[in-house]
Design a protein around this motif. Structure first.
Motif, PDB file in Angstrom:
ATOM      1  N   LYS A  24       0.744  -1.181   0.145  1.00 59.32           N
ATOM      2  CA  LYS A  24       0.030   0.022  -0.161  1.00 59.32           C
ATOM      3  C   LYS A  24       0.886   1.138  -0.108  1.00 59.32           C
ATOM      4  CE  LYS A  24      -4.213  -1.483   0.409  1.00 59.32           C
ATOM      5  NZ  LYS A  24      -5.250  -1.244  -0.823  1.00 59.32           N
ATOM      6  N   LEU A  25       0.393   2.380  -0.473  1.00 56.86           N
ATOM      7  CA  LEU A  25       1.135   3.636  -0.212  1.00 56.86           C
ATOM      8  C   LEU A  25      -0.160   4.347   0.476  1.00 56.86           C
ATOM      9  CD1 LEU A  25       1.996   4.484  -3.984  1.00 56.86           C
ATOM     10  CD2 LEU A  25       3.547   3.616  -2.074  1.00 56.86           C
ATOM     11  N   ALA A  26       0.427   5.168   1.793  1.00 64.62           N
ATOM     12  CA  ALA A  26      -0.484   5.623   2.471  1.00 64.62           C
ATOM     13  C   ALA A  26       0.154   6.871   3.244  1.00 64.62           C
ATOM     14  CB  ALA A  26      -0.878   4.584   3.512  1.00 64.62           C
ATOM     15  N   SER A  27      -0.759   7.946   3.550  1.00 66.92           N
ATOM     16  CA  SER A  27      -0.551   8.899   4.666  1.00 66.92           C
ATOM     17  C   SER A  27       0.009   8.331   5.871  1.00 66.92           C
ATOM     18  CB  SER A  27      -1.364  10.228   4.561  1.00 66.92           C
ATOM     19  OG  SER A  27      -2.374   9.780   4.825  1.00 66.92           O
ATOM     20  N   ALA A  28       0.579   9.215   6.631  1.00 66.46           N
ATOM     21  CA  ALA A  28       1.149   8.660   8.119  1.00 66.46           C
ATOM     22  C   ALA A  28      -0.037   8.323   9.041  1.00 66.46           C
ATOM     23  CB  ALA A  28       1.809   9.495   8.837  1.00 66.46           C
ATOM     24  N   PRO A  29      -1.406   8.943   8.983  1.00 63.18           N
ATOM     25  CA  PRO A  29      -2.320   8.867   9.973  1.00 63.18           C
ATOM     26  C   PRO A  29      -3.006   7.502   9.719  1.00 63.18           C
ATOM     27  CG  PRO A  29      -2.551  10.841   9.334  1.00 63.18           C
ATOM     28  CD  PRO A  29      -1.441  10.162   8.487  1.00 63.18           C
ATOM     29  N   ARG A  30      -2.791   6.780   8.443  1.00 60.41           N
ATOM     30  CA  ARG A  30      -3.402   5.460   8.078  1.00 60.41           C
ATOM     31  C   ARG A  30      -2.720   4.441   8.506  1.00 60.41           C
ATOM     32  NH1 ARG A  30      -5.477   6.099   2.250  1.00 60.41           N
ATOM     33  NH2 ARG A  30      -6.203   3.751   2.643  1.00 60.41           N
ATOM     34  N   LEU A  31      -1.242   4.634   8.776  1.00 62.99           N
ATOM     35  CA  LEU A  31      -0.394   3.629   8.735  1.00 62.99           C
ATOM     36  C   LEU A  31      -0.511   2.546   9.615  1.00 62.99           C
ATOM     37  CD1 LEU A  31       3.040   5.592   7.880  1.00 62.99           C
ATOM     38  CD2 LEU A  31       1.840   3.865   6.306  1.00 62.99           C
ATOM     39  N   ASP A  32      -0.959   2.778  10.856  1.00 61.25           N
ATOM     40  CA  ASP A  32      -1.235   1.800  12.171  1.00 61.25           C
ATOM     41  C   ASP A  32      -2.428   0.708  11.624  1.00 61.25           C
ATOM     42  OD1 ASP A  32      -2.879   3.817  12.527  1.00 61.25           O
ATOM     43  OD2 ASP A  32      -2.575   4.050  14.608  1.00 61.25           O
ATOM     44  N   ALA A  33      -3.347   1.431  11.000  1.00 63.33           N
ATOM     45  CA  ALA A  33      -4.523   0.319  10.546  1.00 63.33           C
ATOM     46  C   ALA A  33      -4.114  -0.374   9.686  1.00 63.33           C
ATOM     47  CB  ALA A  33      -5.916   1.400  10.311  1.00 63.33           C
ATOM     48  N   LEU A  34      -3.284  -0.024   8.619  1.00 62.51           N
ATOM     49  CA  LEU A  34      -2.886  -0.727   7.565  1.00 62.51           C
ATOM     50  C   LEU A  34      -2.268  -1.860   7.873  1.00 62.51           C
ATOM     51  CD1 LEU A  34      -2.545   1.908   4.753  1.00 62.51           C
ATOM     52  CD2 LEU A  34      -4.045  -0.123   4.880  1.00 62.51           C
ATOM     53  N   ALA A  35      -1.087  -1.567   8.858  1.00 62.59           N
ATOM     54  CA  ALA A  35      -0.144  -2.422   9.373  1.00 62.59           C
ATOM     55  C   ALA A  35      -0.988  -3.571  10.110  1.00 62.59           C
ATOM     56  CB  ALA A  35       0.708  -1.805  10.480  1.00 62.59           C
ATOM     57  N   ALA A  36      -2.147  -3.099  11.094  1.00 60.45           N
ATOM     58  CA  ALA A  36      -2.962  -4.029  11.724  1.00 60.45           C
ATOM     59  C   ALA A  36      -3.361  -5.314  10.803  1.00 60.45           C
ATOM     60  CB  ALA A  36      -3.994  -3.587  12.634  1.00 60.45           C
ATOM     61  N   ALA A  37      -4.158  -4.408   9.684  1.00 63.21           N
ATOM     62  CA  ALA A  37      -4.705  -5.214   8.808  1.00 63.21           C
ATOM     63  C   ALA A  37      -3.937  -6.107   7.849  1.00 63.21           C
ATOM     64  CB  ALA A  37      -5.592  -4.262   7.402  1.00 63.21           C
ATOM     65  N   MET A  38      -2.654  -5.722   7.513  1.00 62.29           N
ATOM     66  CA  MET A  38      -1.766  -6.946   6.781  1.00 62.29           C
ATOM     67  C   MET A  38      -1.307  -7.847   7.702  1.00 62.29           C
ATOM     68  SD  MET A  38       0.648  -4.091   4.813  1.00 62.29           S
ATOM     69  CE  MET A  38       0.133  -3.199   3.529  1.00 62.29           C
ATOM     70  N   VAL A  39      -0.922  -7.606   9.117  1.00 65.39           N
ATOM     71  CA  VAL A  39      -0.815  -8.757  10.020  1.00 65.39           C
ATOM     72  C   VAL A  39      -1.819  -9.753  10.052  1.00 65.39           C
ATOM     73  CG1 VAL A  39      -0.355  -9.471  12.380  1.00 65.39           C
ATOM     74  CG2 VAL A  39       0.747  -7.433  11.441  1.00 65.39           C
ATOM     75  N   ARG A  40      -3.063  -9.006   9.974  1.00 63.66           N
ATOM     76  CA  ARG A  40      -4.144 -10.064  10.239  1.00 63.66           C
ATOM     77  C   ARG A  40      -4.349 -10.921   8.915  1.00 63.66           C
ATOM     78  NH1 ARG A  40      -8.083 -11.323  13.408  1.00 63.66           N
ATOM     79  NH2 ARG A  40      -7.486  -9.898  14.663  1.00 63.66           N
ATOM     80  N   ARG A  41      -4.173 -10.256   8.007  1.00 60.65           N
ATOM     81  CA  ARG A  41      -4.264 -11.175   6.579  1.00 60.65           C
ATOM     82  C   ARG A  41      -3.277 -12.192   6.494  1.00 60.65           C
ATOM     83  NH1 ARG A  41      -4.089  -8.078   0.534  1.00 60.65           N
ATOM     84  NH2 ARG A  41      -2.968 -10.021  -0.425  1.00 60.65           N
ATOM     85  N   ALA A  42      -2.009 -11.673   6.984  1.00 60.01           N
ATOM     86  CA  ALA A  42      -0.899 -13.093   6.935  1.00 60.01           C
ATOM     87  C   ALA A  42      -1.412 -13.968   7.878  1.00 60.01           C
ATOM     88  CB  ALA A  42       0.408 -12.146   7.293  1.00 60.01           C
ATOM     89  N   LEU A  43      -2.172 -13.788   8.840  1.00 65.47           N
ATOM     90  CA  LEU A  43      -2.306 -14.848   9.945  1.00 65.47           C
ATOM     91  C   LEU A  43      -3.515 -15.576   9.514  1.00 65.47           C
ATOM     92  CD1 LEU A  43      -1.919 -12.784  13.336  1.00 65.47           C
ATOM     93  CD2 LEU A  43      -0.610 -14.441  12.664  1.00 65.47           C
ATOM     94  N   GLU A  44      -4.460 -14.939   8.748  1.00 59.58           N
ATOM     95  CA  GLU A  44      -5.792 -15.705   8.099  1.00 59.58           C
ATOM     96  C   GLU A  44      -5.624 -16.206   6.715  1.00 59.58           C
ATOM     97  OE1 GLU A  44      -8.976 -12.945   8.901  1.00 59.58           O
ATOM     98  OE2 GLU A  44      -8.800 -13.383  11.010  1.00 59.58           O
TER      99      GLU A  44
END
Ligand code: AMP
Length: 265
Positions: A24-44
């Motif tokens: 993804k490309l994203a501005s700073a305020p969106r990074l924490d939510a995107l990181a969480a979604a990516m970790v979940r995707r790897a786990l599921e």
């Protein structure tokens, strides 16, 4: 927090084998939510739960972002995997790939393009004339990275794909990757089918053809998938690899959805 642009990407593995990735490309305020979604995707992930997950976040220079459009999209239906592959082969030839190069790459993907007969983590680079493999590392291949689609274009894309039943993550992510690849210097065409055993579709993309989907390119349950980037033999490979791996590309326009075709016609 300022609004600087970042590249955020995830890769995960299981049993020391590549499992999944995301970009993804994203501005700073969106990074924490995107990181969480990516970790979940790897786990599921469908192929199993990740054992190692790496998330990389890196500021990018907004002035260096290349803005490009998505290619036009067409589906070509064939009634079997064999016919789907024959249809894909004929599109590769229409795009300017030699029959020999197209066959060699397809054969490598069927067998598993990595040296151990599994899928590669990235893509093969294939000479579009003689079919020779050109990537430096045939286990890893070339990984296309640092690309995304902006929110407005994503909305348009979803509106376009939804009525055709194509609004899914496989198609959207593949389109973004293909758009970046099609704007690379010296690219003649791309061939892809998934390494997800439950996903049988694949595509050929080319500057001359757009993005051509084939709903059946791989039998159900098969894990070998891959990507081949067919290149002009005169291309500077270092420059091409640098573009594919490092150039930041943002999609800001969609293409058209063209009528389905059948193969043979
Ligand atoms: P996927 O469509 O994600 O199932 O990926 C299909 C195949 O494409 C994989 O087995 C890899 O060989 C290759 N691939 C996946 N992601 C990338 C990427 N970012 N860049 C280049 N090749 C990739």
């Amino acid at each position: 927090m300022d609004n600087s642009l970042y590249s955020i990407r995830m890769r995960s593995s299981r049993n020391e084998r590549h499992l999944s990735g995301a970009e993804k490309l994203a501005s700073a305020p969106r990074l924490d939510a995107l990181a969480a979604a990516m970790v979940r995707r790897a786990l599921e992930h469908d192929k199993g739960q990740a054992e190692k997950i790496y998330v990389t976040v890196e500021k990018v220079d907004a002035a260096q972002v290349l803005r490009v459009a998505l290619p036009d999209i067409r589906t070509v239906c064939a009634e079997s995997v064999e016919k789907g592959r024959a249809a894909a082969l004929s599109r590769l030839i229409m795009a300017g790939v030699s029959a020999e190069a197209a066959r060699c790459a397809m054969q490598a993907m069927i067998a598993g393009a990595a040296p151990d007969g599994c899928s590669m983590r990235g893509a093969m680079l294939v000479d579009a004339v003689n079919g020779q493999r050109l990537e430096n590392d045939s286990q890893r291949g070339v990984r296309v990275s640092r690309m995304d689609i902006d929110d407005a274009a994503l909305c348009c894309l979803q509106d376009l794909l939804q009525p055709a039943g194509l609004d899914n993550i496989h198609v959207k992510e593949a389109l973004v990757l293909a758009a970046k690849v099609l704007h690379a210097p010296g690219i003649i065409a791309e061939l892809c089918w998934s390494d997800d055993p439950g996903y049988m579709a694949g595509y050929v993309a080319a500057p001359r053809l757009g993005y051509v989907r084939f709903p059946l390119l791989k039998p159900l349950g098969v894990e070998q998938g891959g990507r081949a980037f067919f290149v002009d033999p005169a291309i500077n490979l270092a420059k091409l690899t640098d573009y594919l791996e490092r150039q930041v590309v943002l999609i800001d326009r969609v293409g058209r959805l063209l009528p389905d075709e059948r193969w043979p016609a």
